[in-house]
Design a protein around this motif. Structure first.
Motif, PDB file in Angstrom:
ATOM      1  N   ALA A   1     118.586  27.431  55.707  1.00  0.00           N
ATOM      2  CA  ALA A   1     117.832  27.410  56.947  1.00  0.00           C
ATOM      3  C   ALA A   1     117.044  28.704  57.103  1.00  0.00           C
ATOM      4  CB  ALA A   1     118.787  27.228  58.114  1.00  0.00           C
ATOM      5  N   LYS A   2     116.027  28.648  57.944  1.00  0.00           N
ATOM      6  CA  LYS A   2     115.233  29.839  58.231  1.00  0.00           C
ATOM      7  C   LYS A   2     116.096  30.859  58.973  1.00  0.00           C
ATOM      8  CE  LYS A   2     113.680  27.992  62.679  1.00  0.00           C
ATOM      9  NZ  LYS A   2     112.531  27.568  63.486  1.00  0.00           N
ATOM     10  N   ARG A   3     115.606  32.084  59.055  1.00  0.00           N
ATOM     11  CA  ARG A   3     116.307  33.103  59.826  1.00  0.00           C
ATOM     12  C   ARG A   3     116.136  32.813  61.310  1.00  0.00           C
ATOM     13  NH1 ARG A   3     118.063  37.635  57.080  1.00  0.00           N
ATOM     14  NH2 ARG A   3     117.344  37.804  54.903  1.00  0.00           N
ATOM     15  N   CYS A   4     117.244  32.579  61.978  1.00  0.00           N
ATOM     16  CA  CYS A   4     117.179  32.228  63.404  1.00  0.00           C
ATOM     17  C   CYS A   4     118.520  32.505  64.061  1.00  0.00           C
ATOM     18  CB  CYS A   4     116.776  30.762  63.587  1.00  0.00           C
ATOM     19  SG  CYS A   4     116.921  30.158  65.296  1.00  0.00           S
ATOM     20  N   ASP A   5     118.596  33.574  64.850  1.00  0.00           N
ATOM     21  CA  ASP A   5     119.751  33.786  65.720  1.00  0.00           C
ATOM     22  C   ASP A   5     119.512  32.978  66.988  1.00  0.00           C
ATOM     23  OD1 ASP A   5     121.295  35.821  64.218  1.00  0.00           O
ATOM     24  OD2 ASP A   5     119.481  37.018  64.484  1.00  0.00           O
ATOM     25  N   VAL A   6     120.386  32.018  67.259  1.00  0.00           N
ATOM     26  CA  VAL A   6     120.173  31.082  68.368  1.00  0.00           C
ATOM     27  C   VAL A   6     120.759  31.653  69.657  1.00  0.00           C
ATOM     28  CG1 VAL A   6     120.585  28.749  69.217  1.00  0.00           C
ATOM     29  CG2 VAL A   6     120.204  29.140  66.767  1.00  0.00           C
ATOM     30  N   PHE A   7     119.940  31.618  70.709  1.00  0.00           N
ATOM     31  CA  PHE A   7     120.365  32.070  72.032  1.00  0.00           C
ATOM     32  C   PHE A   7     120.056  30.974  73.045  1.00  0.00           C
ATOM     33  CE2 PHE A   7     119.448  35.884  69.602  1.00  0.00           C
ATOM     34  CZ  PHE A   7     120.517  36.729  69.911  1.00  0.00           C
TER      35      PHE A   7
ATOM     36  N   TYR B   1     121.278  40.835  66.578  1.00  0.00           N
ATOM     37  CA  TYR B   1     120.512  39.833  65.827  1.00  0.00           C
ATOM     38  C   TYR B   1     120.948  39.888  64.351  1.00  0.00           C
ATOM     39  CZ  TYR B   1     117.466  40.449  69.945  1.00  0.00           C
ATOM     40  OH  TYR B   1     116.961  40.558  71.219  1.00  0.00           O
ATOM     41  N   PRO B   2     122.134  39.401  64.024  1.00  0.00           N
ATOM     42  CA  PRO B   2     122.699  39.609  62.676  1.00  0.00           C
ATOM     43  C   PRO B   2     121.915  38.963  61.541  1.00  0.00           C
ATOM     44  CG  PRO B   2     124.050  38.087  63.966  1.00  0.00           C
ATOM     45  CD  PRO B   2     123.067  38.683  64.908  1.00  0.00           C
ATOM     46  N   SER B   3     121.149  37.913  61.822  1.00  0.00           N
ATOM     47  CA  SER B   3     120.421  37.266  60.730  1.00  0.00           C
ATOM     48  C   SER B   3     118.981  37.750  60.608  1.00  0.00           C
ATOM     49  CB  SER B   3     120.421  35.740  60.909  1.00  0.00           C
ATOM     50  OG  SER B   3     119.524  35.356  61.932  1.00  0.00           O
ATOM     51  N   ALA B   4     118.530  38.575  61.538  1.00  0.00           N
ATOM     52  CA  ALA B   4     117.136  39.028  61.520  1.00  0.00           C
ATOM     53  C   ALA B   4     116.913  40.059  60.420  1.00  0.00           C
ATOM     54  CB  ALA B   4     116.747  39.613  62.874  1.00  0.00           C
ATOM     55  N   ALA B   5     115.723  40.030  59.833  1.00  0.00           N
ATOM     56  CA  ALA B   5     115.346  40.980  58.789  1.00  0.00           C
ATOM     57  C   ALA B   5     114.634  42.182  59.405  1.00  0.00           C
ATOM     58  CB  ALA B   5     114.450  40.302  57.766  1.00  0.00           C
ATOM     59  N   LEU B   6     114.378  43.161  58.563  1.00  0.00           N
ATOM     60  CA  LEU B   6     113.687  44.372  58.986  1.00  0.00           C
ATOM     61  C   LEU B   6     112.569  44.651  57.990  1.00  0.00           C
ATOM     62  CD1 LEU B   6     114.399  46.368  61.357  1.00  0.00           C
ATOM     63  CD2 LEU B   6     115.289  47.896  59.612  1.00  0.00           C
TER      64      LEU B   6
END
Length: 385
Positions: free
Chosen positions: A34-40, A134-139
């Motif tokens: 799946a794409k990078r997506c922290d769900v809120f 945001y644990p799955s987010a990139a930098l």
């Protein structure tokens, strides 16, 4: 064996083919993930994705180019506001998404990114908060040639922040205190005082090779400039303005050491090439395609569908002349003409102090140790003598 056959690897020999099989399997799993997506759960809007990537950077170092080139992909979205504070200590995920999300949902094909050039100064504490929230987010870190960074800020202040001050002296041409002024007004003022160009004025603001010490004539010129004009960051102010960027003053110059900032991010937990990458402003012209491949690999988003023609051969994009995110429409003709007339658009004319070049060489070697490659300064950027 079926995987071998599909890959066209040939005869089955596990010890010999193991690395290639594992690499292919890793690629297959990545493409299927799946794409990078922290769900809120956002009040009033339901389940929404947080940013897929954050872009901290140093101002005037290429974040607008990064945004312009990546936003051309149909599934990469950016907020309407160009620069947004994303520190979780300042703004909660719910508020950030509610106010700035371009509407990216967990089950759609889109991702979104957010940038804040001032956030690079947050260092490891900020990055730790991002990893937790945001644990799955990139930098994605955007860096640039440090020898030209003071000039880019100088150009920004010249184009956007000048007004008439008229402190104890009459305003010229019927102007009043607080009226907007421009680079041409500055040039008309300094030429009779022995300063032939705005490039020369820049060199007098930042005399790094003389330890930021100005002669009496220049001190008087800047005193008169302060009387007549107001400009951002007190650019015509005392020696302290120069010391902020002096590469021989570690206490003030370390805030521009982009390599040290990246090392802080890695120490905090980001992995280069997997959850984080570094892109150089000067590298887009030669490496634009490779940059996008790396960005989309980390975003876990196929690059298919990217409109390469609109990228305009990755020609430079500067916030000083950018209009919107469409790369092919970024130039304001009037402003660009003024830049050319004032000779502020040709970076090859910018004088670079010896101490600045020495500092850039040290930083260049540091990047080699971090990334395994040299930055493109002097190749993708302006020529150096």
């Amino acid at each position: 064996r079926r995987l071998h056959a599909a890959a066209g690897i040939g005869s089955y020999s596990w010890p010999m083919q193991q690395p290639r099989v594992l690499a292919l399997l890793s690629l297959c799993l990545r493409l299927a993930s799946a794409k990078r997506c922290d769900v809120f759960n956002v009040p009033g809007r339901g389940r929404m994705c947080g940013p897929a990537a954050f872009v901290p950077a140093f101002g005037k170092c290429g974040t607008n180019a990064f945004m312009a080139f990546t936003s051309l992909h149909p599934h990469v979205k950016w907020p309407e506001q160009a620069e947004i504070t994303f520190d979780p200590a300042v703004i909660s995920p719910g508020e950030l998404i509610s106010r700035h999300s371009p509407g990216v949902l967990p089950d759609d094909p889109n991702v979104w990114m957010i940038k804040d050039p001032a956030s690079a100064l947050g260092g490891a504490p900020l990055v730790g908060r991002l990893l937790t929230t945001y644990p799955s987010a990139a930098l994605f870190v955007v860096a640039c040639d440090p020898t030209l960074l003071p000039f880019r800020w100088y150009r920004h202040y010249m184009e956007r922040t000048i007004t008439f001050e008229c402190d104890g002296v009459p305003c010229p041409g019927g102007h009043s205190k607080g009226d907007p002024a421009g680079p041409a007004d500055i040039l008309r003022f300094v030429r009779p005082r022995g300063v032939p160009s705005l490039i020369d004025l820049y060199a007098r603001i930042y005399p790094f090779d003389s330890n930021c010490v100005r002669d009496e004539h220049d001190e008087e010129t800047f005193r008169q400039l302060r009387q007549m004009f107001r400009i951002g960051a007190s650019l015509f102010g005392p020696r302290a303005r120069c010391l902020v960027w002096d590469p021989t003053e570690p206490s003030s110059y370390l805030h521009t050491r982009q390599d040290l900032t990246v090392l802080e991010y890695v120490s905090a937990g980001y992995q280069l090439g997997e959850s984080m990458d570094v892109f150089f402003m000067e590298g887009w012209g030669d490496q634009g395609v490779r940059y996008l491949e790396r960005i989309h690999y980390i975003l876990q988003l196929p690059l298919h569908g990217y409109p390469w023609v609109k990228a305009n051969h990755f020609r430079p994009v500067y916030s000083i002349s950018q209009m919107g995110n469409e790369v092919g429409e970024q130039l304001d003709p009037g402003r660009q003409q003024e830049l050319s007339r004032m000779r502020l658009d040709n970076l090859s004319l910018v004088p670079v102090a010896l101490v600045s070049l020495q500092a850039a060489v040290r930083e260049c070697c540091a990047w080699l140790g971090i990334l395994g490659t040299m930055p493109p300064w002097g190749t993708g950027g302006p020529p150096r003598g």
